[in-house]
Motif scaffolding. Structure first.
Motif, short mmCIF file in Angstrom:
data_model
loop_
_atom_site.label_atom_id
_atom_site.label_comp_id
_atom_site.label_asym_id
_atom_site.label_seq_id
_atom_site.Cartn_x
_atom_site.Cartn_y
_atom_site.Cartn_z
N ASN A 82 0.86 -1.18 0.00
CA ASN A 82 0.00 0.00 0.00
C ASN A 82 0.91 1.24 0.00
N GLY A 83 1.50 1.50 -1.17
CA GLY A 83 2.60 2.45 -1.28
C GLY A 83 3.87 1.74 -0.86
N SER A 84 5.03 2.18 -1.38
CA SER A 84 6.25 1.53 -0.89
C SER A 84 6.46 1.89 0.57
N ASP A 85 5.81 2.95 1.02
CA ASP A 85 5.80 3.28 2.44
C ASP A 85 5.42 2.08 3.32
N GLU A 86 4.38 1.37 2.92
CA GLU A 86 3.96 0.21 3.72
C GLU A 86 5.08 -0.83 3.78
N ASP A 108 19.23 11.49 2.58
CA ASP A 108 18.45 10.49 1.87
C ASP A 108 17.01 10.64 2.35
N PHE A 109 16.12 9.78 1.88
CA PHE A 109 14.70 9.84 2.19
C PHE A 109 14.49 9.78 3.71
N SER A 110 13.87 10.82 4.29
CA SER A 110 13.79 10.92 5.75
C SER A 110 12.91 9.83 6.37
N PHE A 153 18.96 2.58 0.98
CA PHE A 153 19.15 3.90 0.34
C PHE A 153 18.33 4.01 -0.94
N SER A 154 18.08 5.26 -1.34
CA SER A 154 17.33 5.49 -2.57
C SER A 154 18.31 5.75 -3.72
N ASN A 155 17.99 5.18 -4.88
CA ASN A 155 18.83 5.35 -6.07
C ASN A 155 17.96 5.40 -7.33
N CYS A 157 18.74 9.24 -5.76
CA CYS A 157 18.45 9.68 -4.39
C CYS A 157 17.40 10.78 -4.33
N ASN A 158 16.45 10.60 -3.41
CA ASN A 158 15.61 11.70 -2.97
C ASN A 158 16.15 12.11 -1.60
N PRO A 159 16.67 13.29 -1.41
CA PRO A 159 16.43 14.52 -2.17
C PRO A 159 17.52 14.97 -3.14
N VAL A 182 17.59 -1.37 -2.02
CA VAL A 182 17.75 -0.26 -2.96
C VAL A 182 16.36 0.24 -3.36
N ASP A 183 16.05 1.46 -2.98
CA ASP A 183 14.75 2.05 -3.29
C ASP A 183 14.85 2.77 -4.63
N GLU A 184 14.30 2.14 -5.67
CA GLU A 184 14.37 2.71 -7.02
C GLU A 184 13.10 3.50 -7.37
N CYS A 210 4.54 3.38 -7.59
CA CYS A 210 3.73 3.94 -8.69
C CYS A 210 3.43 5.41 -8.45
N SER A 211 4.03 6.00 -7.41
CA SER A 211 3.69 7.37 -7.02
C SER A 211 4.41 8.44 -7.83
N LYS A 212 5.45 8.07 -8.58
CA LYS A 212 6.24 9.11 -9.24
C LYS A 212 6.05 9.04 -10.75
N ALA A 213 6.89 8.31 -11.47
CA ALA A 213 6.79 8.29 -12.93
C ALA A 213 5.45 7.73 -13.42
N ILE A 219 -3.35 6.44 -5.46
CA ILE A 219 -3.94 5.11 -5.21
C ILE A 219 -3.11 4.28 -4.22
N ARG A 220 -1.90 4.75 -3.88
CA ARG A 220 -1.02 4.07 -2.92
C ARG A 220 -0.65 2.67 -3.41
N LEU A 221 0.43 2.60 -4.17
CA LEU A 221 0.88 1.30 -4.68
C LEU A 221 2.40 1.29 -4.86
N GLY A 222 3.03 0.32 -4.23
CA GLY A 222 4.48 0.14 -4.39
C GLY A 222 4.79 -1.35 -4.45
C1 LIG Z 1 8.13 9.09 -3.09
C2 LIG Z 1 9.06 8.07 -2.59
C3 LIG Z 1 8.62 6.80 -2.28
C4 LIG Z 1 7.21 6.41 -2.58
O1 LIG Z 1 6.44 6.15 -1.52
P1 LIG Z 1 4.96 5.63 -1.77
O2 LIG Z 1 4.58 5.22 -0.41
O3 LIG Z 1 5.02 4.49 -2.73
O4 LIG Z 1 4.16 6.78 -2.31
C5 LIG Z 1 9.52 5.86 -1.82
N1 LIG Z 1 10.83 6.16 -1.69
C6 LIG Z 1 11.29 7.37 -2.01
C7 LIG Z 1 12.74 7.65 -1.91
C8 LIG Z 1 10.42 8.37 -2.45
O5 LIG Z 1 10.89 9.58 -2.75
#
Ligand SMILES: *Cc1c(COP(=O)(O)O)cnc(C)c1O
Length: 353
Positions: A82-86, A108-110, A153-155, A157-159, A182-184, A210-213, A219-222
């Motif tokens: 339910n989002g990659s957050d979950e 990196d992503f907080s 880590f994100s790759n 990277c956000n931010p 690796v968070d792509e 699915c939240s970015k590109a 809809i919250r999907l990862g």
């Molecule tokens: C936006 C973002 C996510 C996406 O999170 P969702 O829960 O899928 O919306 C994950 N990782 C990073 C680094 C992001 O910037």
């Protein structure tokens, strides 16, 4: 009362995205593309026959298959969240114990640290170079020396919007005695993905969203992609019906349209390049922008003088961007929005000289 909240939970603060009504939203790295009316009609048609009185597919089988087909990977190596957050939350809550040490990078992503702290996981910070890139050899050394059990880590990277190329990521995975996650989330905008080999290592999990590109933040999907041991662990510990019926239905429609996704992605990449070039021009003209970082995502990261004041001045002009310390993170909007941003910034700088 017999109950008190654990100390570390009492100190947690709710996540606070920028709220309020702003005309131009460049603060959350969302895609600016809304669904086409043909897509919306298709969704409506499907909604008419969905049995909403029934529970949804607990494993979102069709969604995972479409995602796997799009990326030419094995659907059995995919789990949907339910989002990659979950999925990051699941990692933090069930994949680690008291003896584990999880490493994240500074800049990196907080949410990574936040989730680890929420679940009481020991979380250490590894440095990046002064130019905000990752030093692979130094990182390998640190992971081994500090006996770290997992690196997340994100790759790209956000931010920072900077990326580590595929060979370096593979070297990292092959050289450490630790799980590498690796968070792509932004890799659709770049070409150094390791998704194709995500199930080939004992110590690798790749995350996608699915939240970015893909343009479906609403809809919250990862997804997590990994070997059977980790996929099994995700499936066994997630909420049984984590993906609601609407999310599955909408994802099935949009993920069936790879040409559309390719097109919108190309436009976002071109738009971000143009935004980057315009911000570099502004930086040449005004010393308020100290540095604009190269971008391999749909946003631009830059170091500025008085970042908070600059964000406030933009908010006054109804333009929302993210501030992080001395940096601003600006999502690529549509061409008019980007132009409005550039004009407003140069106006602010002109008046400040
Ligand atoms: C936006 C973002 C996510 C996406 O999170 P969702 O829960 O899928 O919306 C994950 N990782 C990073 C680094 C992001 O910037």
């Amino acid at each position: 009362m017999k109950h008190t909240l654990p100390q570390h939970v009492q100190q947690l603060q709710p996540y606070q995205p920028i709220q309020g009504m702003y005309d131009i939203r460049l603060d959350a790295n969302e895609s600016y593309f809304r669904l086409k009316s043909a897509q919306l009609h298709k969704i409506q048609d499907l909604m008419a026959v969905v049995p909403f009185n029934r529970y949804p597919d607990p494993y979102a089988t069709t969604v995972c298959k479409k995602f796997a087909t799009m990326h030419r990977i094995d659907p059995d190596s995919v789990v949907a969240g339910n989002g990659s957050d979950e999925l990051i939350g699941l990692l933090a809550s069930v994949f680690f114990g008291k003896q584990d040490k999880v490493a994240v990078f500074e800049h990196d992503f907080s949410m990574y640290r936040l989730y680890m702290e929420t679940f009481g996981v020991n979380c250490v910070t590894l440095p990046k170079r002064a130019d905000l890139t990752i030093d692979v050899d130094q990182t390998i050394q640190a992971v081994q020396d500090q006996q770290i059990s997992a690196l997340l880590f994100s790759n790209p990277c956000n931010p920072t919007s900077l990326g580590l190329n595929r060979d370096d990521v593979l070297k990292l995975i092959q050289s450490v005695d630790a799980l590498v996650i690796v968070d792509e989330a932004y890799m659709d905008f770049w070409d150094q993905s390791i998704l194709d080999i995500a199930d080939q290592y004992e110590n690798l999990i790749v995350l996608k969203t699915c939240s970015k590109a893909i343009g479906l933040a609403g809809i919250r999907l990862g997804f997590a992609i990994s070997n059977q041991q980790y996929i099994q662990a995700f499936k066994a510990t997630k909420a049984p019906y984590n993906l609601n019926q609407m999310t599955q239905l909408i994802a099935e429609v949009i993920l069936s349209d790879p040409d559309y996704l390719e097109q919108t992605k190309d436009i976002l990449v071109a738009g971000t390049r143009a935004l980057y070039a315009d911000l570099c021009d502004l930086a040449d003209e005004y010393p308020f922008i100290e540095q604009v970082y190269p971008t391999c995502t749909n946003f631009v990261f830059m170091k500025v003088v008085k970042a908070k004041e600059l964000q406030d001045a933009l908010l006054d002009a109804s333009i929302a961007v993210r501030v992080m310390g001395d940096y601003l993170r600006i999502t690529c909007g549509n061409p008019e929005e980007n132009q409005q941003l550039i004009q407003t910034l140069s106006q602010i700088f002109k008046e400040s000289v």
